[in-house]
Design an enzyme around this catalytic site. Structure first.
Site, PDB file in Angstrom:
ATOM      1  N   HIS A  82      30.015   4.967 -22.962  1.00  0.00           N
ATOM      2  CA  HIS A  82      29.589   4.819 -21.617  1.00  0.00           C
ATOM      3  C   HIS A  82      29.254   3.475 -21.081  1.00  0.00           C
ATOM      4  O   HIS A  82      29.538   3.187 -19.757  1.00  0.00           O
ATOM      5  CB  HIS A  82      28.006   5.233 -21.679  1.00  0.00           C
ATOM      6  CG  HIS A  82      27.854   6.695 -22.322  1.00  0.00           C
ATOM      7  ND1 HIS A  82      27.434   7.167 -23.387  1.00  0.00           N
ATOM      8  CD2 HIS A  82      28.022   7.819 -21.732  1.00  0.00           C
ATOM      9  CE1 HIS A  82      27.214   8.160 -23.493  1.00  0.00           C
ATOM     10  NE2 HIS A  82      27.716   8.981 -22.545  1.00  0.00           N
ATOM     11  N   GLN A 101      37.176  18.317 -20.295  1.00  0.00           N
ATOM     12  CA  GLN A 101      36.182  18.103 -19.018  1.00  0.00           C
ATOM     13  C   GLN A 101      36.943  17.449 -17.823  1.00  0.00           C
ATOM     14  O   GLN A 101      36.701  17.813 -16.886  1.00  0.00           O
ATOM     15  CB  GLN A 101      34.874  17.581 -19.871  1.00  0.00           C
ATOM     16  CG  GLN A 101      34.151  16.904 -18.720  1.00  0.00           C
ATOM     17  CD  GLN A 101      32.739  16.278 -19.130  1.00  0.00           C
ATOM     18  OE1 GLN A 101      31.779  17.112 -19.538  1.00  0.00           O
ATOM     19  NE2 GLN A 101      32.813  15.071 -19.202  1.00  0.00           N
TER      20      GLN A 101
END
Lengths: 282, 282
Positions: free
Chosen positions: A37, A153
């Protein structure tokens, strides 16, 4: 860095920033942030005037028997990572504010959402597409950042963003790995030391597959069998799927050709982990 | 007034206008414009800096046995109405540019899309919600205008816009009627003179229902029966549905109370017409 909790306030803030000609970069996350992240936030920082990180554990992408309740929540630590990685705003809405009473709208992506992870997680990508659309509309970014770790995704988000003409550029950032090759994942936190050791088989088997392809192997079944054999040697590992697909359409391939994705999902104990590599083909 | 045909050009134009702080009003239509559409454009003209009218006969909201092919197409006349009503831009994309090969994303709105018109037109509101989302993202309006004539559509659009946090205000404009009460509709063009005469029963029966309510009637069954009896007297009229529902949720009511919608769909010959009135309740 500021924290905004309400979708309405988030949208008002973003509209005001867009009116000031600020280019917004959005990094959607479910929190439990790790170096993967941080990388997304750092890339967004370089490319935009304003960086928004959303932290929202989205209930609609978890199945009834999945880990929504026990999904790791580390909000204070997440805020530190956001700040040190260069975020300007953390958007952390409540479930009630995102899904108020009467909520009934979903985005579906056809067969693409029913294969691979969609097969063992029915409804998962419907939940993902729906929440990403909500986050895009709440933060109005010029660019949105997703990790290649969640390969399916990323393909699905690109698809629905294009299909629905969302005015945003979808950026997919390469996987960040631990020194031994294990892909960074919030779910790695579920592993005990022995399982953590076993989990390295996901990336190792993918590296072997890449080597086979570099040596000339093009037959998808042979490559998948090689991966399966390697994983079968790890006692606590149980394969959910190993697949070789077209990187844009997710359609399975018989023969490696063009941009190809080798994707797998493996249970280590009761923890389901995923990994993938992209083969550029020729 | 300019005409833009490509969704990509439309979006680039709209983003540029938004950057100039222009407030955009969108009037989505399927063409075959009449005085009802003209009213929408005029209202949008008053409230915005820039008015975009989209003209697109959307295939995904027609069933396989419906009138997609024969739906009236009157593009040159439509351009004149747009211009005289105050539009700045007509967005008229091709089917291929809106639904390119590989398109697979849809927006669904749960049970709300399966009742009333959704019952005899399965998939209709999925197509409506999907194309409206695409039009919103292509034109990036601050406000979008819809007619109350399509009452269920208006409720569903408000719902998905709110559920998905689209940064747009949905405005619903009252029905425009012919002198004899018939609601303006592109499908009125299908009626021959005798049918046109019969079609007035839709609005007439709604007016009778309103009178009954003004006189104190609150029982939904009694009111629906009164409407049904009136329509039954017209030989060429066949009822699809007559319903009394909560105006925000479309849930059927036993007793008139709060903001209420009386909605009906009636075939006049082979032409299916709809109409409705809003009762403000108390």
């Amino acid at each position: 860095m500021i924290v905004i909790k309400s979708p309405q306030q988030m949208q008002a803030y973003s509209l005001a920033q867009r009116n000031l000609k600020k280019r917004i970069g959005l990094v959607p996350t479910m929190g439990a942030l790790h170096a993967g992240h941080a990388k997304l936030i750092q890339v967004a920082r370089k490319e935009n005037d304003l960086v928004i990180v959303s932290i929202f554990v989205n209930p609609t992408q978890f199945g009834p028997k999945e880990d929504f309740r026990k999904y790791p929540r580390t909000f204070q630590k997440d805020l530190n990572i956001c700040k040190s990685s260069g975020a300007d705003v953390v958007f952390a809405p409540s479930v009630q504010s995102m899904y108020p009473d009467g909520f009934c709208t979903y985005i579906t992506v056809g067969k693409m959402g029913d294969v691979l992870c969609g097969l063992s997680r029915p409804g998962h990508f419907r939940g993902v597409a729906t929440v990403v659309a909500k986050l895009l509309n709440s933060t109005i970014p010029a660019r949105a950042y997703f990790g290649q770790k969640d390969a399916q995704q990323a393909v699905i988000i690109k698809r629905f963003v294009e299909d629905l003409n969302f005015p945003v550029s979808v950026r997919v950032v390469p996987i960040v790995r631990h020194a031994d090759g294990l892909a960074m994942s919030s779910r790695n936190a579920y592993l005990n030391p022995a399982q953590r050791n076993d989990a390295v088989i996901l990336s190792q088997s993918l590296m072997v597959a890449r080597t086979l392809i570099r040596c000339g192997e093009r037959n998808a079944v042979s490559i998948k069998n090689a991966i399966r054999r390697l994983i079968a040697r790890v006692r606590r590992a149980r394969i959910d799927y190993v697949e070789i697909v077209n990187a844009a359409t997710l359609v399975p391939l018989q023969k490696i050709s063009g941009k190809t994705l080798i994707v797998l999902a493996v249970y280590i104990g009761s923890t389901r982990l995923i990994d993938n590599i992209v083969i550029e083909g020729k």
